[in-house]
Design a protein around this motif. Structure first.
Motif, PDB file in Angstrom:
ATOM      1  N   ALA A 163       2.648   8.378   2.779  1.00 56.28           N
ATOM      2  CA  ALA A 163       1.557   8.051   3.705  1.00 56.28           C
ATOM      3  C   ALA A 163       1.615   8.954   4.936  1.00 56.28           C
ATOM      4  O   ALA A 163       2.642   9.577   5.238  1.00 56.28           O
ATOM      5  N   GLU A 167       5.949   4.748   7.545  1.00 52.54           N
ATOM      6  CA  GLU A 167       5.915   3.481   6.821  1.00 52.54           C
ATOM      7  C   GLU A 167       7.163   2.649   7.116  1.00 52.54           C
ATOM      8  O   GLU A 167       8.231   3.182   7.463  1.00 52.54           O
ATOM      9  N   SER A 353       5.626   0.589   2.928  1.00 52.78           N
ATOM     10  CA  SER A 353       4.362  -0.086   3.233  1.00 52.78           C
ATOM     11  C   SER A 353       3.283   0.244   2.209  1.00 52.78           C
ATOM     12  O   SER A 353       2.486  -0.626   1.846  1.00 52.78           O
ATOM     13  N   MET A 354       3.231   1.479   1.712  1.00 52.34           N
ATOM     14  CA  MET A 354       2.216   1.904   0.754  1.00 52.34           C
ATOM     15  C   MET A 354       2.822   2.341  -0.572  1.00 52.34           C
ATOM     16  O   MET A 354       2.124   2.955  -1.391  1.00 52.34           O
TER      17      MET A 354
END
Length: 375
Positions: A163, A167, A353-354
């Motif tokens: 990302a 993150e 997070s992603m």
């Protein structure tokens, strides 16, 4: 009996019969009429008017034998050649459907039709264009990845974090508890050794001297009645902080905004250590900003928590996970059978997070816990 013979004659000859039947008692000496035949190219129509004279009644033959003989005489014209009847030969030929090749079939009957998938996805794929739909194609289910050690999992999460922002590294732990039972709820808080990497905005509900101590400790939002009225009027839009602390004297006034703070996890709670005495408000603010993490098992008995950022060193993330595991074991309900992690922690996965989840082994999580205890 005569009526049944006439019906049989009509079925075999394909003719339209109009028999005129009268009771046997009304039969007189009228001559037996010959059938009148009306030939046409499409339909052979025949009208019958039978009468039995006295001469035939005196004959030794029965009426049924006479009817069979007359039926044969009526059937004779149908057996004549088509040329003699005046009917075109092509009308009497049997209909032959036009020949079609496999390439002339519509798409829904060939392999050009879209593949129909059904659940479960099992079956055979029909490649023959002559076979009809539906067609099924088998699929191979992806096998779940095997758990790996905690250190390898942290390195893999850092490598797969693509990302554009920094993150967070998160862990999801499956617990062997029933959250619907009040005695098996898992909830608590822990201060991570290396923090979470996030700047926390802390709000403090306090008055007088406690409010001044909170401001000097670094609290961003401090207030009492004025802050409560602002949240009442503005609702969620007036909440400009991540964590919330309150003194014990302010709890009765916070009941007015409990419906606003509670669903967002901001309502002060003595179990989480967010209700403090005025003398300890400064230390509580510093602890909250240093990296205090609150955890709670959801309805599916899964506990989620963030333990740092992907740009943290692996050793720092490893120590944060050990501290979190120790706090979760300390909050173990008494009704769970076994000891330690046995029967309590059933599985764990790491992710960014992603990013996608990476399962980790429980022995490696136990090793991180032991390393924290030795420090």
């Amino acid at each position: 009996m005569l009526a049944s013979h006439f019906c049989l004659l009509a079925r075999h000859a394909g003719a339209k019969l109009t028999p005129t039947l009268r009771p046997l008692g009304s039969l007189g000496a009228a001559q037996l009429a010959e059938p009148a035949v009306d030939s046409s190219p499409s339909i052979l129509q025949t009208s019958f008017a039978f009468a039995v004279d006295s001469a035939q009644l005196q004959d030794e033959r029965t009426i049924s034998e006479v009817a069979v003989e007359k039926a044969a005489e009526v059937e004779a014209p149908r057996r004549l050649p088509a040329s003699q009847l005046g009917v075109p030969v092509q009308v009497l030929e049997e209909f032959q459907p036009p020949a079609r090749s496999p390439t002339d079939l519509p798409d829904w009957m060939t392999s050009k039709a879209p593949i129909i998938r059904a659940q479960p996805l099992t079956g055979l794929r029909m490649e023959d264009p002559m076979l009809p739909v539906p067609r099924f194609t088998p699929t191979v289910r992806k096998s779940r990845p095997q758990p790996i050690s905690l250190m390898e999992g942290l390195k893999k999460v850092q490598e797969e974090a693509k990302a554009k922002f920094n993150e967070s590294v998160e862990i999801a732990i499956n617990l062997g508890v029933d959250p619907r039972r009040g005695d098996q709820q898992v909830r608590g808080a822990v201060v991570l050794p290396h923090g979470t990497g996030r700047d926390m905005r802390v709000a403090v509900f306090a008055e007088d001297e406690a409010a001044e101590l909170a401001r000097s400790a670094g609290a961003e939002v401090v207030g009492s009645e004025d802050l409560i009225e602002a949240i009442q009027k503005g609702g969620a839009g007036a909440i400009d902080f991540d964590k919330c602390l309150a003194t014990s004297t302010m709890m009765s006034k916070l009941a007015r905004v409990a419906r606003t703070l509670g669903p967002r996890g901001l309502m002060p709670n003595p179990k989480l250590g967010t209700i403090v005495e005025p003398s300890g408000i400064a230390e509580a603010v510093k602890t909250m900003k240093a990296g205090r993490v609150e955890f709670r098992a959801d309805r599916g008995a899964v506990l989620h928590a963030a333990v740092g950022k992907v740009d943290f060193p692996v050793e720092h993330l490893h120590q944060n996970l050990g501290a979190l595991t120790a706090a979760i074991l300390a909050a173990r309900p008494k009704g769970i059978k076994g000891g330690g992690m046995t029967g309590y922690i059933t599985g764990a996965t790491l992710s960014s997070s992603m990013g996608r989840a990476v399962p980790i082994t429980l022995p490696s999580l136990q090793q991180a816990l032991n390393a924290v205890k030795r420090r």
